[in-house]
Write a protein that holds these residues in place. Structure first.
Motif, PDB file in Angstrom:
ATOM      1  N   HIS A 201       0.855  -1.344  -0.245  1.00 41.47           N
ATOM      2  CA  HIS A 201       0.353  -0.436   0.165  1.00 41.47           C
ATOM      3  C   HIS A 201       0.736   1.625   0.520  1.00 41.47           C
ATOM      4  O   HIS A 201       0.822   2.697   0.148  1.00 41.47           O
ATOM      5  N   ALA A 202       2.455   1.200   0.040  1.00 38.30           N
ATOM      6  CA  ALA A 202       2.934   2.368  -0.560  1.00 38.30           C
ATOM      7  C   ALA A 202       2.994   2.925  -1.480  1.00 38.30           C
ATOM      8  O   ALA A 202       2.560   2.687  -1.984  1.00 38.30           O
ATOM      9  N   ALA A 203       3.009   4.425  -0.900  1.00 37.49           N
ATOM     10  CA  ALA A 203       2.959   4.894  -2.374  1.00 37.49           C
ATOM     11  C   ALA A 203       3.942   5.636  -3.302  1.00 37.49           C
ATOM     12  O   ALA A 203       5.173   5.194  -2.436  1.00 37.49           O
ATOM     13  N   ILE A 204       3.780   5.843  -4.288  1.00 39.59           N
ATOM     14  CA  ILE A 204       5.239   6.074  -5.694  1.00 39.59           C
ATOM     15  C   ILE A 204       5.264   6.994  -5.926  1.00 39.59           C
ATOM     16  O   ILE A 204       3.916   8.041  -6.390  1.00 39.59           O
ATOM     17  N   LEU A 205       6.496   7.796  -5.564  1.00 42.36           N
ATOM     18  CA  LEU A 205       6.562   8.963  -6.386  1.00 42.36           C
ATOM     19  C   LEU A 205       7.339   8.505  -7.654  1.00 42.36           C
ATOM     20  O   LEU A 205       8.115   8.338  -7.792  1.00 42.36           O
ATOM     21  N   ASP A 206       6.288   9.359  -8.711  1.00 42.08           N
ATOM     22  CA  ASP A 206       7.463   9.415 -10.179  1.00 42.08           C
ATOM     23  C   ASP A 206       8.101  10.428 -10.045  1.00 42.08           C
ATOM     24  O   ASP A 206       7.458  11.484  -9.979  1.00 42.08           O
ATOM     25  N   GLN A 207       9.321  10.770 -10.267  1.00 39.87           N
ATOM     26  CA  GLN A 207      10.174  11.758 -10.734  1.00 39.87           C
ATOM     27  C   GLN A 207      10.170  12.401 -12.337  1.00 39.87           C
ATOM     28  O   GLN A 207      10.026  13.178 -12.304  1.00 39.87           O
ATOM     29  N   GLY A 208       9.167  12.034 -13.056  1.00 36.42           N
ATOM     30  CA  GLY A 208       8.784  12.305 -14.456  1.00 36.42           C
ATOM     31  C   GLY A 208      10.430  12.130 -15.082  1.00 36.42           C
ATOM     32  O   GLY A 208       9.960  12.820 -16.072  1.00 36.42           O
ATOM     33  N   CYS A 209      10.857  11.419 -14.993  1.00 35.45           N
ATOM     34  CA  CYS A 209      11.752  11.675 -15.928  1.00 35.45           C
ATOM     35  C   CYS A 209      11.899  10.129 -16.768  1.00 35.45           C
ATOM     36  O   CYS A 209      11.569   9.141 -15.832  1.00 35.45           O
ATOM     37  N   GLY A 210      12.609  10.184 -17.608  1.00 33.31           N
ATOM     38  CA  GLY A 210      12.802   8.941 -18.097  1.00 33.31           C
ATOM     39  C   GLY A 210      10.998   8.129 -19.020  1.00 33.31           C
ATOM     40  O   GLY A 210      10.463   8.529 -19.545  1.00 33.31           O
ATOM     41  N   GLU A 211      11.364   6.858 -19.645  1.00 33.11           N
ATOM     42  CA  GLU A 211      10.331   6.133 -20.643  1.00 33.11           C
ATOM     43  C   GLU A 211       9.936   5.764 -18.573  1.00 33.11           C
ATOM     44  O   GLU A 211       9.073   5.066 -19.364  1.00 33.11           O
ATOM     45  N   ALA A 212       9.719   5.633 -18.651  1.00 33.02           N
ATOM     46  CA  ALA A 212       8.925   4.372 -17.267  1.00 33.02           C
ATOM     47  C   ALA A 212       8.904   3.826 -16.535  1.00 33.02           C
ATOM     48  O   ALA A 212       8.045   3.020 -16.328  1.00 33.02           O
ATOM     49  N   GLU A 213      10.304   2.989 -17.325  1.00 36.50           N
ATOM     50  CA  GLU A 213      10.399   1.860 -17.340  1.00 36.50           C
ATOM     51  C   GLU A 213      10.513   1.958 -16.308  1.00 36.50           C
ATOM     52  O   GLU A 213      10.262   0.273 -15.076  1.00 36.50           O
ATOM     53  N   ASN A 214      11.629   1.804 -14.982  1.00 35.19           N
ATOM     54  CA  ASN A 214      11.605   2.030 -13.324  1.00 35.19           C
ATOM     55  C   ASN A 214       9.658   2.054 -12.408  1.00 35.19           C
ATOM     56  O   ASN A 214       9.715   0.949 -11.417  1.00 35.19           O
ATOM     57  N   TYR A 215       9.760   3.049 -12.497  1.00 35.51           N
ATOM     58  CA  TYR A 215       8.261   3.351 -12.658  1.00 35.51           C
ATOM     59  C   TYR A 215       7.532   1.600 -12.745  1.00 35.51           C
ATOM     60  O   TYR A 215       6.335   1.100 -11.634  1.00 35.51           O
ATOM     61  N   MET A 216       7.277   1.024 -13.762  1.00 34.98           N
ATOM     62  CA  MET A 216       6.235   0.530 -13.917  1.00 34.98           C
ATOM     63  C   MET A 216       6.751  -0.856 -13.379  1.00 34.98           C
ATOM     64  O   MET A 216       5.657  -1.842 -13.104  1.00 34.98           O
ATOM     65  N   THR A 217       8.014  -1.467 -13.363  1.00 36.78           N
ATOM     66  CA  THR A 217       8.528  -2.146 -12.441  1.00 36.78           C
ATOM     67  C   THR A 217       7.927  -2.260 -10.977  1.00 36.78           C
ATOM     68  O   THR A 217       7.501  -3.345 -10.236  1.00 36.78           O
ATOM     69  N   VAL A 218       8.023  -1.064 -10.447  1.00 36.16           N
ATOM     70  CA  VAL A 218       7.460  -0.761  -9.189  1.00 36.16           C
ATOM     71  C   VAL A 218       5.698  -1.311  -9.211  1.00 36.16           C
ATOM     72  O   VAL A 218       5.500  -1.658  -7.568  1.00 36.16           O
ATOM     73  N   ALA A 219       5.310  -0.633  -9.788  1.00 36.92           N
ATOM     74  CA  ALA A 219       3.736  -0.211  -9.909  1.00 36.92           C
ATOM     75  C   ALA A 219       3.282  -1.994 -10.111  1.00 36.92           C
ATOM     76  O   ALA A 219       2.104  -2.491  -9.298  1.00 36.92           O
ATOM     77  N   ARG A 220       3.835  -2.514 -10.853  1.00 39.56           N
ATOM     78  CA  ARG A 220       3.761  -4.273 -11.153  1.00 39.56           C
ATOM     79  C   ARG A 220       4.017  -4.984  -9.380  1.00 39.56           C
ATOM     80  O   ARG A 220       3.574  -5.599  -9.560  1.00 39.56           O
ATOM     81  N   LYS A 221       4.653  -4.426  -8.701  1.00 42.37           N
ATOM     82  CA  LYS A 221       5.491  -5.459  -7.529  1.00 42.37           C
ATOM     83  C   LYS A 221       4.413  -4.878  -6.443  1.00 42.37           C
ATOM     84  O   LYS A 221       4.244  -5.697  -5.869  1.00 42.37           O
ATOM     85  N   VAL A 222       4.079  -3.466  -6.099  1.00 38.64           N
ATOM     86  CA  VAL A 222       3.307  -2.777  -5.228  1.00 38.64           C
ATOM     87  C   VAL A 222       1.923  -2.373  -5.760  1.00 38.64           C
ATOM     88  O   VAL A 222       1.707  -2.782  -6.621  1.00 38.64           O
TER      89      VAL A 222
END
Length: 56
Positions: free
Chosen positions: A35-56
């Protein structure tokens, strides 16, 4: 660059030649609360963000 408005034209031309990726240590995500909040820095192509989003 003297003007922030010129940044758009620069990045529109240069972005395809850049690599926007920082290594993500995926096992670290096992300790993140589902249930953690995820902060997207708005940099790059969001590949890391999508990996984190699938895990939490």
């Amino acid at each position: 660059m003297s003007d922030l408005d010129s940044q758009t034209a620069y990045w529109d031309a240069a972005a395809a030649t850049k690599t926007f990726m920082h290594p993500l240590h995926v096992p670290w995500l096992d300790g993140v609360d589902r249930h953690a909040a995820i902060l997207d820095q708005g940099c790059g192509e969001a590949e890391n963000y999508m990996t984190v989003a699938r895990k939490v």
